[in-house]
Write a protein that holds these residues in place. Sequence first.
Motif, PDB file in Angstrom:
ATOM      1  N   ILE A   1       0.847  -1.200   0.000  1.00 48.35           N
ATOM      2  CA  ILE A   1       0.000   0.000   0.000  1.00 48.35           C
ATOM      3  C   ILE A   1       0.878   1.245   0.000  1.00 48.35           C
ATOM      4  O   ILE A   1       0.643   2.187  -0.752  1.00 48.35           O
ATOM      5  CB  ILE A   1      -0.953  -0.010   1.214  1.00 48.35           C
ATOM      6  CG1 ILE A   1      -1.961  -1.144   1.081  1.00 48.35           C
ATOM      7  CG2 ILE A   1      -1.676   1.328   1.344  1.00 48.35           C
ATOM      8  CD1 ILE A   1      -2.784  -1.381   2.324  1.00 48.35           C
ATOM      9  N   TRP A   2       1.904   1.273   0.849  1.00 47.28           N
ATOM     10  CA  TRP A   2       2.783   2.439   0.956  1.00 47.28           C
ATOM     11  C   TRP A   2       3.477   2.722  -0.379  1.00 47.28           C
ATOM     12  O   TRP A   2       3.584   3.875  -0.792  1.00 47.28           O
ATOM     13  CB  TRP A   2       3.802   2.206   2.066  1.00 47.28           C
ATOM     14  CG  TRP A   2       4.657   3.399   2.341  1.00 47.28           C
ATOM     15  CD1 TRP A   2       5.928   3.602   1.927  1.00 47.28           C
ATOM     16  CD2 TRP A   2       4.299   4.553   3.090  1.00 47.28           C
ATOM     17  NE1 TRP A   2       6.391   4.797   2.376  1.00 47.28           N
ATOM     18  CE2 TRP A   2       5.413   5.416   3.092  1.00 47.28           C
ATOM     19  CE3 TRP A   2       3.136   4.939   3.765  1.00 47.28           C
ATOM     20  CZ2 TRP A   2       5.402   6.631   3.744  1.00 47.28           C
ATOM     21  CZ3 TRP A   2       3.134   6.163   4.412  1.00 47.28           C
ATOM     22  CH2 TRP A   2       4.250   6.992   4.393  1.00 47.28           C
ATOM     23  N   ARG A   3       3.930   1.699  -1.061  1.00 51.47           N
ATOM     24  CA  ARG A   3       4.619   1.892  -2.339  1.00 51.47           C
ATOM     25  C   ARG A   3       3.688   2.400  -3.429  1.00 51.47           C
ATOM     26  O   ARG A   3       4.130   3.074  -4.352  1.00 51.47           O
ATOM     27  CB  ARG A   3       5.268   0.584  -2.798  1.00 51.47           C
ATOM     28  CG  ARG A   3       6.512   0.230  -2.042  1.00 51.47           C
ATOM     29  CD  ARG A   3       7.256  -0.924  -2.703  1.00 51.47           C
ATOM     30  NE  ARG A   3       6.430  -2.116  -2.885  1.00 51.47           N
ATOM     31  CZ  ARG A   3       6.272  -3.078  -1.974  1.00 51.47           C
ATOM     32  NH1 ARG A   3       6.900  -2.983  -0.813  1.00 51.47           N
ATOM     33  NH2 ARG A   3       5.511  -4.120  -2.220  1.00 51.47           N
ATOM     34  N   HIS A   4       2.411   2.111  -3.340  1.00 49.56           N
ATOM     35  CA  HIS A   4       1.485   2.502  -4.390  1.00 49.56           C
ATOM     36  C   HIS A   4       0.784   3.834  -4.124  1.00 49.56           C
ATOM     37  O   HIS A   4       0.025   4.306  -4.968  1.00 49.56           O
ATOM     38  CB  HIS A   4       0.454   1.394  -4.619  1.00 49.56           C
ATOM     39  CG  HIS A   4       1.037   0.220  -5.332  1.00 49.56           C
ATOM     40  ND1 HIS A   4       1.736  -0.763  -4.681  1.00 49.56           N
ATOM     41  CD2 HIS A   4       1.055  -0.100  -6.650  1.00 49.56           C
ATOM     42  CE1 HIS A   4       2.148  -1.644  -5.566  1.00 49.56           C
ATOM     43  NE2 HIS A   4       1.747  -1.269  -6.767  1.00 49.56           N
ATOM     44  N   LEU A   5       1.021   4.440  -2.980  1.00 53.98           N
ATOM     45  CA  LEU A   5       0.464   5.763  -2.723  1.00 53.98           C
ATOM     46  C   LEU A   5       1.297   6.807  -3.452  1.00 53.98           C
ATOM     47  O   LEU A   5       2.523   6.700  -3.519  1.00 53.98           O
ATOM     48  CB  LEU A   5       0.469   6.061  -1.217  1.00 53.98           C
ATOM     49  CG  LEU A   5      -0.504   5.268  -0.367  1.00 53.98           C
ATOM     50  CD1 LEU A   5      -0.295   5.587   1.100  1.00 53.98           C
ATOM     51  CD2 LEU A   5      -1.926   5.559  -0.769  1.00 53.98           C
ATOM     52  N   PRO A   6       0.658   7.844  -3.985  1.00 60.04           N
ATOM     53  CA  PRO A   6       1.406   8.878  -4.707  1.00 60.04           C
ATOM     54  C   PRO A   6       2.061   9.868  -3.742  1.00 60.04           C
ATOM     55  O   PRO A   6       1.658  10.007  -2.591  1.00 60.04           O
ATOM     56  CB  PRO A   6       0.322   9.572  -5.535  1.00 60.04           C
ATOM     57  CG  PRO A   6      -0.918   9.401  -4.737  1.00 60.04           C
ATOM     58  CD  PRO A   6      -0.787   8.053  -4.071  1.00 60.04           C
ATOM     59  N   GLY A   7       3.066  10.578  -4.234  1.00 50.08           N
ATOM     60  CA  GLY A   7       3.662  11.674  -3.483  1.00 50.08           C
ATOM     61  C   GLY A   7       4.861  11.280  -2.655  1.00 50.08           C
ATOM     62  O   GLY A   7       5.315  10.134  -2.661  1.00 50.08           O
ATOM     63  N   ASN A   8       5.359  12.274  -1.922  1.00 54.79           N
ATOM     64  CA  ASN A   8       6.509  12.034  -1.052  1.00 54.79           C
ATOM     65  C   ASN A   8       6.039  11.473   0.295  1.00 54.79           C
ATOM     66  O   ASN A   8       4.866  11.153   0.470  1.00 54.79           O
ATOM     67  CB  ASN A   8       7.320  13.323  -0.875  1.00 54.79           C
ATOM     68  CG  ASN A   8       6.488  14.447  -0.289  1.00 54.79           C
ATOM     69  OD1 ASN A   8       5.414  14.207   0.239  1.00 54.79           O
ATOM     70  ND2 ASN A   8       6.985  15.659  -0.386  1.00 54.79           N
ATOM     71  N   THR A   9       6.951  11.391   1.244  1.00 58.12           N
ATOM     72  CA  THR A   9       6.624  10.755   2.529  1.00 58.12           C
ATOM     73  C   THR A   9       5.533  11.502   3.280  1.00 58.12           C
ATOM     74  O   THR A   9       4.639  10.879   3.867  1.00 58.12           O
ATOM     75  CB  THR A   9       7.894  10.666   3.392  1.00 58.12           C
ATOM     76  OG1 THR A   9       8.890   9.954   2.660  1.00 58.12           O
ATOM     77  CG2 THR A   9       7.626   9.938   4.684  1.00 58.12           C
ATOM     78  N   ALA A  10       5.565  12.825   3.267  1.00 58.82           N
ATOM     79  CA  ALA A  10       4.543  13.605   3.982  1.00 58.82           C
ATOM     80  C   ALA A  10       3.164  13.396   3.369  1.00 58.82           C
ATOM     81  O   ALA A  10       2.170  13.224   4.089  1.00 58.82           O
ATOM     82  CB  ALA A  10       4.911  15.082   3.980  1.00 58.82           C
ATOM     83  N   VAL A  11       3.097  13.396   2.057  1.00 58.81           N
ATOM     84  CA  VAL A  11       1.806  13.192   1.373  1.00 58.81           C
ATOM     85  C   VAL A  11       1.308  11.774   1.623  1.00 58.81           C
ATOM     86  O   VAL A  11       0.122  11.559   1.888  1.00 58.81           O
ATOM     87  CB  VAL A  11       1.942  13.480  -0.137  1.00 58.81           C
ATOM     88  CG1 VAL A  11       0.672  13.117  -0.875  1.00 58.81           C
ATOM     89  CG2 VAL A  11       2.305  14.933  -0.366  1.00 58.81           C
ATOM     90  N   ARG A  12       2.200  10.807   1.564  1.00 58.28           N
ATOM     91  CA  ARG A  12       1.809   9.415   1.825  1.00 58.28           C
ATOM     92  C   ARG A  12       1.295   9.247   3.247  1.00 58.28           C
ATOM     93  O   ARG A  12       0.329   8.532   3.485  1.00 58.28           O
ATOM     94  CB  ARG A  12       2.989   8.490   1.595  1.00 58.28           C
ATOM     95  CG  ARG A  12       3.347   8.305   0.160  1.00 58.28           C
ATOM     96  CD  ARG A  12       4.536   7.406   0.021  1.00 58.28           C
ATOM     97  NE  ARG A  12       4.873   7.192  -1.382  1.00 58.28           N
ATOM     98  CZ  ARG A  12       5.826   6.412  -1.796  1.00 58.28           C
ATOM     99  NH1 ARG A  12       6.572   5.753  -0.924  1.00 58.28           N
ATOM    100  NH2 ARG A  12       6.061   6.270  -3.080  1.00 58.28           N
TER     101      ARG A  12
END
Length: 52
Positions: free
Chosen positions: A5-16
């Motif tokens: 799930i984490w790998r497929h979320l868009p954006g940088n760490t804060a957005v994720r």
Amino acid sequence: MYGWIWRHLPGNTAVRALISLVLVTGVIYLLFEYVFPWAEPIMPFNNGGAVE
């Protein structure tokens, strides 16, 4: 699973992290609004704490 799930979320760490927080909040809301009220009548421990 969480890594996928984490790998497929868009954006940088804060957005994720923000998207993850919104997703978790949404799941908790759905559980409390729909799943738990539906399951409450069929659960064996709904006697209000009375010991018989």
